[in-house]
Design a protein around this motif. Structure first.
Motif, short mmCIF file in Angstrom:
data_model
loop_
_atom_site.label_atom_id
_atom_site.label_comp_id
_atom_site.label_asym_id
_atom_site.label_seq_id
_atom_site.Cartn_x
_atom_site.Cartn_y
_atom_site.Cartn_z
N ARG A 1 30.84 34.64 -62.60
CA ARG A 1 31.17 35.18 -63.92
C ARG A 1 32.67 35.12 -64.16
NH1 ARG A 1 30.24 41.50 -64.99
NH2 ARG A 1 31.32 40.87 -66.88
N THR A 2 33.05 35.19 -65.43
CA THR A 2 34.45 35.15 -65.84
C THR A 2 34.87 36.55 -66.27
OG1 THR A 2 34.18 32.88 -66.61
CG2 THR A 2 36.11 34.08 -67.40
N HIS A 3 35.99 37.02 -65.73
CA HIS A 3 36.50 38.33 -66.12
C HIS A 3 37.08 38.24 -67.53
CE1 HIS A 3 38.70 42.10 -66.08
NE2 HIS A 3 38.15 42.41 -64.92
N PRO A 4 36.63 39.07 -68.47
CA PRO A 4 37.08 38.93 -69.85
C PRO A 4 38.55 39.27 -70.07
CG PRO A 4 35.73 40.89 -69.61
CD PRO A 4 35.63 40.14 -68.32
N ALA A 5 39.15 40.04 -69.16
CA ALA A 5 40.57 40.41 -69.33
C ALA A 5 41.50 39.51 -68.54
CB ALA A 5 40.78 41.87 -68.92
N THR A 6 41.15 39.18 -67.31
CA THR A 6 42.05 38.39 -66.47
C THR A 6 41.75 36.90 -66.53
OG1 THR A 6 40.63 38.46 -64.49
CG2 THR A 6 42.12 40.33 -64.86
N GLY A 7 40.53 36.54 -66.95
CA GLY A 7 40.12 35.14 -66.95
C GLY A 7 39.73 34.63 -65.58
N GLY A 8 39.82 35.48 -64.56
CA GLY A 8 39.48 35.07 -63.21
C GLY A 8 37.98 34.86 -63.02
N LYS A 9 37.63 34.00 -62.08
CA LYS A 9 36.23 33.73 -61.74
C LYS A 9 35.88 34.49 -60.47
CE LYS A 9 35.67 30.30 -64.82
NZ LYS A 9 34.68 30.30 -65.90
N SER A 10 34.69 35.08 -60.44
CA SER A 10 34.26 35.82 -59.26
C SER A 10 32.76 35.66 -59.06
CB SER A 10 34.61 37.30 -59.40
OG SER A 10 33.87 37.90 -60.45
#
Length: 285
Positions: free
Chosen positions: A196-205
């Motif tokens: 998934r993509t973090h909506p605030a940081t744009g990071g993938k996890s």
């Protein structure tokens, strides 16, 4: 006092010093907390003396709050000891009824309420009473888990969707009204991307929810099981984790979008009382 951010030195987590959460945060202080949270995923505030209203007020700075889940209400009667926004996490029994949920058992690695379409973005947990030992909470960084995933495992999950089973709690108990899952392809729950993509940081996890009854859609069950076993074994590596040993007055807030957590079991004859608020989230993408 100026706000200090003290990283744990582990894969995630930082202590925030210089703030009294019984008082509203200034905009500048909240921005410092928010950035630290994005940077470290889990924040610890020690020696706080706050009411349920204070906990709600602090949590609301991050977003709208969920009402305590039905499972908590079912287990704790009407939860008359707290506000509707507060979920009591406790093993204490009074007048023959639990005052809270989840008891004294070990809670396996999980993300809070990922079995709903719009899981909470964050959880905020405040300690009121703790046992002499046990009940520690561990967190794991799912950004790092994804970054260090072997290439073949990363390729196997790209674009995949996982069903997050809703039938059991994080301590493995069947929820009120739920049926035991016999076929994981038919388990109730919500379907979310494995990455998934973090909506605030744009990071993938990685976003796995919990292991029990998980299922990666459109795969044979045996292949899904083998893939999930490898993913969970990878996520549970100690290099991704940090463990917090609770003291009375500790408050933790963690980001459910990029972390998983677990709890150690503890002596059920000793009292453990925690109050938790959940900040609403949006559908993972």
């Amino acid at each position: 006092m100026p706000v200090e951010i003290i990283p744990t030195g582990a894969a995630l987590g930082a202590e925030v010093r210089g703030l009294d959460l019984s008082r509203p945060l200034s905009d500048d202080d909240f921005e410092a907390v928010l950035q630290a949270w994005y940077d470290h995923i889990v924040l610890l505030f020690r020696r706080q003396k706050i009411s349920d209203d204070d906990l709600i007020g602090f949590s609301r700075r991050f977003g709208d709050l969920d009402i305590a889940p039905a499972s908590a209400t079912d287990m704790a009667g009407s939860q008359t000891k707290s506000r509707p926004e507060i979920w009591i996490i406790s093993n204490v029994v009074e007048d023959g009824k639990p005052i809270g949920a989840l008891g004294d058992k070990e809670a396996e690695w999980h993300t809070d309420m990922s079995y709903v379409d719009e899981p909470p973005m964050a959880s905020c947990l405040y300690s009121l009473e703790i046992p002499d030992s046990g009940g520690d909470t561990s967190f794991a960084n799912m950004y790092k888990a994804l970054e260090e995933l072997p290439d073949d495992l990363r390729a196997a999950i790209e674009g995949r969707v996982c069903n997050h089973d809703s039938s059991t709690t994080s301590v493995g108990e069947l929820r009120a009204g739920a049926n035991e899952v016999i076929d994981v392809t038919k388990a109730p729950g919500a379907k979310h991307p494995v990455i998934r993509t973090h909506p605030a940081t744009g990071g993938k996890s990685l976003y796995l929810g919990r292991r029990l009854n998980g299922y990666i859609e459109d795969l044979p069950v045996a292949e899904s099981e083998a893939l999930l076993d490898r993913l969970w074994a990878h996520c549970a590596k100690p290099e991704f984790a940090w463990t917090h040993q609770w003291a009375v007055g500790d408050l933790l807030i963690w980001d459910n979008r990029c972390a998983i957590h677990r709890r150690d079991a503890f002596d059920g004859s000793q009292r453990r009382v925690m109050h938790r608020a959940q900040i609403k989230g949006k559908q993972p993408f």
